[in-house]
Design a protein around this motif. Structure first.
Motif, PDB file in Angstrom:
ATOM      1  N   LEU A  93      41.223  27.163  31.492  1.00 50.79           N
ATOM      2  CA  LEU A  93      40.776  28.251  32.370  1.00 50.79           C
ATOM      3  C   LEU A  93      41.007  29.621  31.738  1.00 50.79           C
ATOM      4  CD1 LEU A  93      41.934  26.773  35.765  1.00 50.79           C
ATOM      5  CD2 LEU A  93      39.577  27.337  35.157  1.00 50.79           C
ATOM      6  N   SER A  94      42.117  29.762  31.004  1.00 54.29           N
ATOM      7  CA  SER A  94      42.380  31.042  30.334  1.00 54.29           C
ATOM      8  C   SER A  94      41.312  31.327  29.292  1.00 54.29           C
ATOM      9  CB  SER A  94      43.751  31.031  29.660  1.00 54.29           C
ATOM     10  OG  SER A  94      44.760  30.698  30.586  1.00 54.29           O
ATOM     11  N   ILE A 122      37.423  33.205  38.263  1.00 55.33           N
ATOM     12  CA  ILE A 122      38.163  32.479  37.232  1.00 55.33           C
ATOM     13  C   ILE A 122      39.605  32.968  37.196  1.00 55.33           C
ATOM     14  CG2 ILE A 122      38.264  31.814  34.811  1.00 55.33           C
ATOM     15  CD1 ILE A 122      35.332  32.462  34.580  1.00 55.33           C
ATOM     16  N   SER A 123      39.789  34.280  37.347  1.00 54.99           N
ATOM     17  CA  SER A 123      41.154  34.818  37.352  1.00 54.99           C
ATOM     18  C   SER A 123      42.004  34.176  38.440  1.00 54.99           C
ATOM     19  CB  SER A 123      41.121  36.330  37.568  1.00 54.99           C
ATOM     20  OG  SER A 123      40.540  36.942  36.455  1.00 54.99           O
ATOM     21  N   ASP A 124      41.384  33.989  39.622  1.00 57.18           N
ATOM     22  CA  ASP A 124      42.105  33.313  40.707  1.00 57.18           C
ATOM     23  C   ASP A 124      42.511  31.911  40.291  1.00 57.18           C
ATOM     24  OD1 ASP A 124      41.797  35.513  42.270  1.00 57.18           O
ATOM     25  OD2 ASP A 124      40.077  34.746  43.409  1.00 57.18           O
ATOM     26  N   LYS A 125      41.552  31.247  39.630  1.00 58.40           N
ATOM     27  CA  LYS A 125      41.817  29.864  39.213  1.00 58.40           C
ATOM     28  C   LYS A 125      42.922  29.809  38.163  1.00 58.40           C
ATOM     29  CE  LYS A 125      37.541  27.485  40.204  1.00 58.40           C
ATOM     30  NZ  LYS A 125      37.099  26.149  39.881  1.00 58.40           N
ATOM     31  N   VAL A 126      42.928  30.784  37.243  1.00 57.35           N
ATOM     32  CA  VAL A 126      43.977  30.819  36.218  1.00 57.35           C
ATOM     33  C   VAL A 126      45.338  30.950  36.897  1.00 57.35           C
ATOM     34  CG1 VAL A 126      44.947  32.131  34.283  1.00 57.35           C
ATOM     35  CG2 VAL A 126      42.476  31.824  34.435  1.00 57.35           C
ATOM     36  N   GLU A 127      45.413  31.903  37.826  1.00 60.70           N
ATOM     37  CA  GLU A 127      46.667  32.171  38.519  1.00 60.70           C
ATOM     38  C   GLU A 127      47.155  30.922  39.267  1.00 60.70           C
ATOM     39  OE1 GLU A 127      46.308  35.343  41.322  1.00 60.70           O
ATOM     40  OE2 GLU A 127      48.416  35.924  41.137  1.00 60.70           O
ATOM     41  N   ASP A 174      36.444  37.334  38.385  1.00 60.92           N
ATOM     42  CA  ASP A 174      37.521  37.347  39.375  1.00 60.92           C
ATOM     43  C   ASP A 174      37.844  35.949  39.875  1.00 60.92           C
ATOM     44  OD1 ASP A 174      37.906  39.938  39.116  1.00 60.92           O
ATOM     45  OD2 ASP A 174      36.989  40.575  41.008  1.00 60.92           O
ATOM     46  N   ALA A 196      38.253  30.121  29.366  1.00 63.02           N
ATOM     47  CA  ALA A 196      37.013  30.400  30.098  1.00 63.02           C
ATOM     48  C   ALA A 196      37.011  31.836  30.616  1.00 63.02           C
ATOM     49  CB  ALA A 196      36.847  29.413  31.256  1.00 63.02           C
ATOM     50  N   ALA A 197      38.172  32.300  31.089  1.00 62.90           N
ATOM     51  CA  ALA A 197      38.276  33.674  31.593  1.00 62.90           C
ATOM     52  C   ALA A 197      38.040  34.672  30.461  1.00 62.90           C
ATOM     53  CB  ALA A 197      39.654  33.891  32.211  1.00 62.90           C
TER      54      ALA A 197
END
Lengths: 128, 418
Positions: free
Chosen positions: A93-94, A59-64, A57, A96-97
């Motif tokens: 980041l994508s 990482i998802s925030d970071k991607v966004e 989650d 890594a996610a």
């Protein structure tokens, strides 16, 4: 970090320039993989490990966030180095996610048990 | 770090080589080294204190222990981010025997994978600029200025000559450089990342090199598959990211393919007219001729030009079928053999039928490629040429490693006999 501290080997080693590296290593996100490994040693309680969604989650925030930043960075000058660097961060980041999702899949104790023991009762799947 | 080499020809799955197996608990100064022959009989032991020690046991096998004796075989794998390096690594280490896992007890964000025989390191660990640094300077990770090739060269060279190194860790989540981790010389070291063949000094250290060449159409399709479910992503953002990185990719990553001993090209199918879904793929395995210890795979007749549709009266295939071709070509001025597969396997008998018609696969038993493919049928690309050719390249590297070990073992044994 047991492998790094307190090592005393007699042979020469090529050292990375450790001075440059900030000391934040243990503050990193706690992976599911990690907590699962520790608890796996206890055997009996392993199936009770609660799923840790925090890492993916985060990482998802970071991607966004990185996508938003990239769109802003490229608004002025779409061929600038800043724009390329910002989209490169999105890619990093994508990836890594995506790896985090794969690891989460792998570290599901039931999934890995059932891969080796598909016939057992708890691993049966039924259509309809 | 003492490395002990027993001068007999050994296979990848041999039981001795204590220095590689004991990744944990190898930090004591004094160690008991026990050598086991293949039938499990103990045939020699020594209590080691330093890096150089020679032991002769009852059977007069010569065992020498020294940092410089064992040479690690180094493999380079180059590809862009999101082009299947991780999957390839999982297939490769599986062929070598034993699953590769992150170092135990280390940094949970370590990029390294370790198995009994193989250590895989990610070259992102040699970033000289962290995420903030790259942002400030306006350079991507693809740019050589963001990478420390001097340290990469020094450390790969050190590992190759049997020396343990303290390798930095680039943390892909935080974008920072974490404190380093110890990397001990394995039998096989794989360096994977964006630039394994960029620096000529690093390139010269490679015993074999592979480049994964994913066409733009397929790259786009794969990234949609990977990212569309991710919050914030859209077709536009995926496209923008590929386009923004493309100039650096073309300048610094793509040119490395001319140096590769094997290239796996992934292209859209020609079996379905105007297909742009990226589901059915045409995959080409380009194998350089004249590489020591590497004999290219061929179809039916080595050096001829062949076009083969296995599906027909003898073998029924699902739509859109499978088409193979093989033949000699020139690639960046090098003589190469190219094996191409268009389409996908939907049934086991298709896969084993195709395997049985290929030669020089370096398998140890009939059907080994098929067995490996089935074992990892959940990996991406297991039903098409990407998985098929990755598995084949894995077998070729295992063979290359065994040939190199055998050739190195020959000379000392002859000396010992005399």
């Amino acid at each position: 970090m047991a492998t790094i501290s307190g090592v005393n080997l007699s042979s020469p080693r090529i050292m990375a320039k450790a001075a440059k590296t900030p000391k934040v290593q243990l503050l990193n996100v706690g992976w599911l993989r990690c907590s699962w490994k520790q608890s796996a040693q206890l055997g009996a309680i392993r199936l009770r490990v609660p799923p840790v969604h925090a890492a993916p989650d985060k990482i998802s925030d970071k991607v966004e966030e990185s996508i938003k930043n990239a769109e802003e960075a490229c608004a002025g000058d779409p061929v600038s180095g800043e724009c390329a660097a910002a989209w490169d961060e999105v890619e990093e980041l994508s990836a890594a996610a995506s790896h985090a999702r794969d690891r989460k899949k792998e570290s599901d104790p039931l999934e890995s048990y059932c891969k080796d023991n598909p016939e057992t009762e708890e691993c049966r799947t039924y259509d309809n | 770090m003492a490395v002990c080499t027993v001068y007999t020809t050994q296979s990848l799955n041999s039981t001795f080589s204590s220095s590689i197996k004991s990744h944990l608990g190898f930090h004591q100064k004094n160690q008991q080294l026990v050598f086991l022959s293949s039938n499990g009989k103990k045939w020699g032991s020594s209590n080691k204190k330093d890096g150089h020690n020679t032991v002769t046991n009852n059977n007069s096998y010569l065992i020498t222990c020294s940092a410089a004796d064992q040479q690690t075989v180094v493999i380079g794998l180059a590809a862009d981010s999101g082009c299947g390096k991780s999957t390839f690594m999982r297939r490769l280490t599986s062929v070598f025997g034993g699953a590769a896992e992150p170092p135990r007890g280390g940094n949970p964000d370590s990029n390294t994978l370790i198995s009994d025989t193989t250590t895989v390191i990610c070259l992102d660990d040699y970033h000289s600029l962290d995420r903030t640094g790259r942002k400030e300077k306006g350079v991507t990770a693809l740019d050589p200025r963001a990478n420390d090739f001097d340290l990469m060269y020094e450390q790969v060279k050190a590992i190759k000559s049997g020396v343990t190194v303290d390798k930095p860790i680039y943390n892909h989540v935080t974008g920072l450089l974490d404190p380093p981790e110890l990397i001990k010389p394995p039998k096989i070291l794989v360096i994977e990342g964006l630039h394994p063949m960029y620096d000529s000094r690093v390139r010269d250290l490679l015993d074999f090199s592979i480049y994964l060449d994913i066409s733009n159409e397929v790259k786009f399709a794969w990234k949609i598959q990977r990212d569309m479910a991710e919050r914030g992503h859209s077709l536009e953002s995926i496209k923008a990211s590929i386009e923004a990185r493309k100039p650096d990719f073309d300048a610094y990553i793509d040119p490395q393919k001319q140096y590769a001993d094997a290239v796996i090209e992934v292209l859209p199918t020609k079996l379905i007219p105007d297909d742009n879904e990226g589901k059915v793929l045409r995959v080409r395995l380009i194998m350089k001729e004249g590489v020591e210890f590497f004999n290219p795979v061929y179809l039916f007749d080595e050096g001829s030009t062949i076009s083969w549709i296995p599906c027909g009266r003898k073998l029924t295939c699902s739509y859109p079928g499978i088409k193979f071709s093989y033949g000699p070509e020139t690639y960046y001025g090098h003589e190469v053999s190219v094996l191409e597969m268009d389409g996908q396997f939907d049934r086991l008998d298709e896969l084993i039928y195709v395997e049985s018609h290929l030669s020089n696969l370096s398998t140890k038993f009939y059907g080994e490629v098929t067995q490996q493919m089935l074992k990892h049928s959940d990996f991406p690309g297991s039903n098409n040429g990407t998985g098929f050719f990755q598995t084949i390249v894995g077998l070729k590297i295992r063979d290359l490693y065994e040939q190199i070990s055998a050739s190195r073992a020959k000379a000392p044994v002859e000396v010992a006999k005399a």
